[in-house]
Scaffold this motif. Structure first.
Motif, PDB file in Angstrom:
ATOM      1  N   ASP A  27       1.528   6.836 -10.222  1.00 33.76           N
ATOM      2  CA  ASP A  27       2.677   7.612 -10.707  1.00 33.76           C
ATOM      3  C   ASP A  27       3.412   8.344  -9.590  1.00 33.76           C
ATOM      4  O   ASP A  27       4.269   9.174  -9.845  1.00 33.76           O
ATOM      5  CB  ASP A  27       2.255   8.593 -11.800  1.00 33.76           C
ATOM      6  N   PRO A  29       5.495   6.762  -6.867  1.00 30.44           N
ATOM      7  CA  PRO A  29       6.059   5.604  -6.161  1.00 30.44           C
ATOM      8  C   PRO A  29       6.628   5.986  -4.811  1.00 30.44           C
ATOM      9  O   PRO A  29       6.978   7.147  -4.568  1.00 30.44           O
ATOM     10  CB  PRO A  29       7.170   5.132  -7.119  1.00 30.44           C
ATOM     11  N   ASP A  46       8.862   1.410  -7.733  1.00 30.53           N
ATOM     12  CA  ASP A  46       9.173   1.364  -9.174  1.00 30.53           C
ATOM     13  C   ASP A  46      10.547   0.753  -9.455  1.00 30.53           C
ATOM     14  O   ASP A  46      11.229   1.125 -10.412  1.00 30.53           O
ATOM     15  CB  ASP A  46       9.078   2.752  -9.811  1.00 30.53           C
TER      16      ASP A  46
END
Length: 252
Positions: free
Chosen positions: A132, A134, A174
């Motif tokens: 979580d 990136p 992401d």
């Protein structure tokens, strides 16, 4: 017309790759792409030694060895350096259990002063990054692979091709990204005339990242590695060898 590389994910079970494994065109056929440990797939058809799957990262469909699939717990971190080792104890002097490349997905179970305990062993803490969190600059990620051997269809720090260099850098930030260069040209970014860091330059069957307004980094068969090359030199060389001119310049 439906792209044969893509398939609807459907309702099959979701499983994960247990190691770096080839995603093949047919059972026992040539490699099209690779999946890294911990990456998720939807399983379609188990044919004994081979299973047809679709990769959740990009919808790419192919066959992998059934022995390389398992119901692993969800990963929490990715390897965030070019490569790392896992150890049986939180001690770098113990014999390593295995090595893992950038982008490998691991589950952290516990934390020690200098190591994370993961589902494959103890890994140095500086080598892992939470999923979580990136990266922000895909070119910085791409530069991590400088010198990595060229491998047709490869998707890892142990060998990769031009489209993998783009996809791995994007996914680490992401940014959704398909697996092959023709798909990337069609789906990524907007056309530009001028070039700057982070832009993509496409040829038929090839792609590279701009490091600045004049320098390309790309995984290519000329150097058989991920290499820097002046864009003007790359354009001239690729045209001279009969592979055509630039087809697109795109900005994410």
């Amino acid at each position: 017309m439906t792209d044969p590389r893509q398939r609807q994910l459907g309702d099959g079970p979701t499983r994960r790759a247990t190691q770096l494994t080839d995603l093949c065109r047919s059972h026992g056929g040539p490699r099209d792409r690779q999946l890294q440990r911990g990456e998720s797939v939807t399983e379609h058809d188990n044919r004994g030694d081979w299973t047809e799957v679709t990769a959740l990262r990009d919808g790419y469909t192919g066959f992998i060895r059934s022995s390389d699939l398992a119901d692993l717990n969800a990963p929490t971190h990715r390897v965030s350096v070019r490569a790392t080792h896992a150890y049986p104890e939180p001690d770098m002097k113990t014999a390593e259990l295995g090595h893992f490349g950038f982008g490998t997905h691991l589950r952290v179970l516990d934390e020690r002063p200098k190591f994370f305990e993961t589902d494959v062993g103890f890994v140095p803490k500086p080598h892992l990054r939470p999923l979580d969190r990136p990266f922000q600059d895909p070119v910085t990620v791409a530069q991590t692979f400088f010198g990595t051997p060229y491998l047709w269809g490869g998707n890892s720090a142990f060998g990769l091709d031009c489209s993998a260099l783009v996809q791995m850098a994007c996914l680490a930030c992401d940014i959704p990204c398909p697996g092959d260069s023709d798909q990337q040209e069609a789906e990524l970014g907007s056309p530009v005339d001028d070039l700057r860091r982070g832009d993509l330059v496409f040829w038929e069957g090839h792609v590279g990242w701009m490091v600045d307004d004049r320098t390309l980094i790309h995984a290519n068969a000329h150097h058989m590695a991920t290499a820097y090359e002046p864009l003007g030199s790359a354009i001239k060389r690729i045209e001279t060898q009969g592979d055509g001119s630039v087809t697109a310049r795109k900005r994410l």
